[in-house]
Design an enzyme around this catalytic site. Structure first.
Site, PDB file in Angstrom:
ATOM      1  N   CYS A  97       0.841  -1.198   0.000  1.00 38.90           N
ATOM      2  CA  CYS A  97       0.000   0.000   0.000  1.00 38.90           C
ATOM      3  C   CYS A  97       0.881   1.254   0.000  1.00 38.90           C
ATOM      4  CB  CYS A  97      -0.956  -0.055   1.186  1.00 38.90           C
ATOM      5  SG  CYS A  97      -1.987   1.402   1.375  1.00 38.90           S
TER       6      CYS A  97
ATOM      7  N   ASP B  69      -9.408  -2.941  -7.145  1.00 42.87           N
ATOM      8  CA  ASP B  69      -8.915  -1.871  -6.284  1.00 42.87           C
ATOM      9  C   ASP B  69      -9.556  -0.549  -6.704  1.00 42.87           C
ATOM     10  OD1 ASP B  69      -7.396   0.087  -4.929  1.00 42.87           O
ATOM     11  OD2 ASP B  69      -5.629  -1.206  -4.917  1.00 42.87           O
TER      12      ASP B  69
ATOM     13  N   HIS C  42      -7.989  -3.796  -2.975  1.00 40.90           N
ATOM     14  CA  HIS C  42      -6.831  -3.231  -2.303  1.00 40.90           C
ATOM     15  C   HIS C  42      -6.573  -3.993  -0.998  1.00 40.90           C
ATOM     16  CE1 HIS C  42      -3.932   0.004  -1.764  1.00 40.90           C
ATOM     17  NE2 HIS C  42      -4.224  -0.032  -0.477  1.00 40.90           N
TER      18      HIS C  42
END
Length: 287
Positions: A167, A224, A256
Site C-alpha cells: 500500500c 482496487d 486493495h
C-alpha cells in the site's frame, strides 16, 4: 480510495474526502490502529531471532525497526527491507518479516514515520491522515538508505538486498527502486502509481519509471477502487518504453490490501499466489 491514499486523479474536495474517509475505515482502520494478529498465515517466532532494533540515521536520530532472521544462521544473509502499510509497523508487518525469515532472509521493517509520530497511537482517522501526509518522501528514502546500510553491517549481504512494501509502502518501493540501483530485486504490493505532486510527495512512480533499472514486480488487484486500471496500464507502458526490468501482475478478483489477512480485504488465493511470486522473483534475481 484505500488506506488514506489521495485519489490518483488529484486532491479531493470536501465531498470526495468524506467518501475517502469512509472507504479507508472500511479498508481496515478500526483493526489496524490496535494490535492485530495474522489470522490466516502461520508466522510465529519459533526458530527466529526477532525483535526491535535501532538504526542510526543521517540526522543523528535512531530509527526504530523490527528485525527477524533465522536463529543461529551464519551470515551474511540475503536481506529484504519491508516497507510498512500506511498503518505502520504493526503486527501484520512484523508477521511479514517473520515469514520472510522462515524462508531464510534477514527481514527489516523500519518505522518510517517515527519523527512525526506513532500511527498506532492515533485513535482518530483524521489525526492519522495528518500524520501520514506530513511525512516527506525525501526523509523516507534517506531512512531507507540508512536501513540498507545497517543491514549490510548487521548480518545481511550487501550484494543481496531486496525490498518489498504494501500500500503506502508499495508506492515507496517503486520510488526507492528508481533511487537505488544496487537493489537486486523489489516487489510492490498495490502501491499508488499516480497522483498530484506536493511538497512532501513531489514525484509518483509514473514519474520515475524511466529511471528504474532494478527488477521490480508489481502486484495489484483488479477490484482496487483507489488504483484505477488506467494507471496500471500507464505504468506498464512507461516501464516498457524505458526497457525497465519490471513486470506487473493484476489479480482480477482482488481489491486493495488483498495480502492483509487481518482485514476484510484479504483475498487468500491472490495473497498466497503473490507471496510465492515474490519469493520466486527474489530467487530468480539472486536474492
Amino acid at each position: 480510495m484505500n488506506d488514506f491514499q489521495q485519489p490518483e486523479s488529484g486532491a479531493p474536495d470536501d465531498q470526495s474526502r468524506r467518501v475517502f474517509i469512509s472507504g479507508a475505515i472500511a479498508a481496515g482502520f478500526a483493526l489496524a490502529v490496535r494490535p492485530v494478529a495474522a489470522t490466516t498465515v502461520e508466522a510465529d517466532g519459533s526458530g527466529l531471532l526477532a525483535g526491535s532494533v535501532q538504526i542510526p540515521v543521517a540526522d543523528g536520530a535512531l530509527l526504530p525497526a523490527y528485525r527477524a532472521a533465522p536463529e543461529g544462521a551464519k551470515g551474511p544473509l540475503p536481506t529484504v527491507i519491508v516497507v510498512q502499510e500506511v498503518f505502520g509497523v504493526h503486527e501484520h508487518i512484523q508477521a511479514v518479516c517473520r515469514r520472510l525469515a522462515k524462508s531464510g532472509y534477514l527481514a527489516i521493517a523500519p518505522e518510517l514515520y517515527f519523527r512525526q509520530g506513532d500511527p498506532r497511537k492515533f485513535p482518530d482517522i483524521d489525526q492519522l491522515m495528518k500524520l501520514v501526509l506530513s511525512v516527506p518522501d525525501a526523509q523516507v528514502l534517506a531512512d531507507l538508505d540508512a536501513t540498507t546500510g545497517w543491514a549490510a553491517r548487521n548480518g545481511g549481504d550487501a550484494r543481496r538486498i531486496a525490498m518489498t512494501g504494501f500500500c503506502w509502502g508499495g508506492r515507496i518501493v517503486w520510488l526507492y527502486a528508481a533511487r537505488n540501483p544496487s537493489l537486486k530485486a523489489a516487489v510492490a504490493w498495490y502501491g499508488r502509481l499516480a497522483g498530484t505532486a506536493s511538497a512532501n510527495t513531489p514525484k509518483q512512480p509514473l514519474d520515475v519509471a524511466a529511471d528504474i533499472r532494478v527488477p521490480v514486480l508489481g502486484l495489484y488487484g483488479g477490484q482496487d477502487k483507489g488504483i484505477p486500471a488506467e494507471s496500471v496500464a500507464q505504468m506498464r507502458a512507461a516501464l516498457k518504453a524505458a526497457k525497465a526490468p519490471a513486470e506487473i501482475v493484476v489479480y482480477p478478483d482482488a481489491g486493495h490490501g488483498f495480502n492483509a489477512d487481518y482485514r476484510p480485504s484479504y483475498n487468500e488465493a491472490a495473497a498466497r499466489d503473490g507471496w510465492q511470486k515474490m519469493l520466486a522473483w527474489f530467487r530468480q534475481n539472486g536474492v
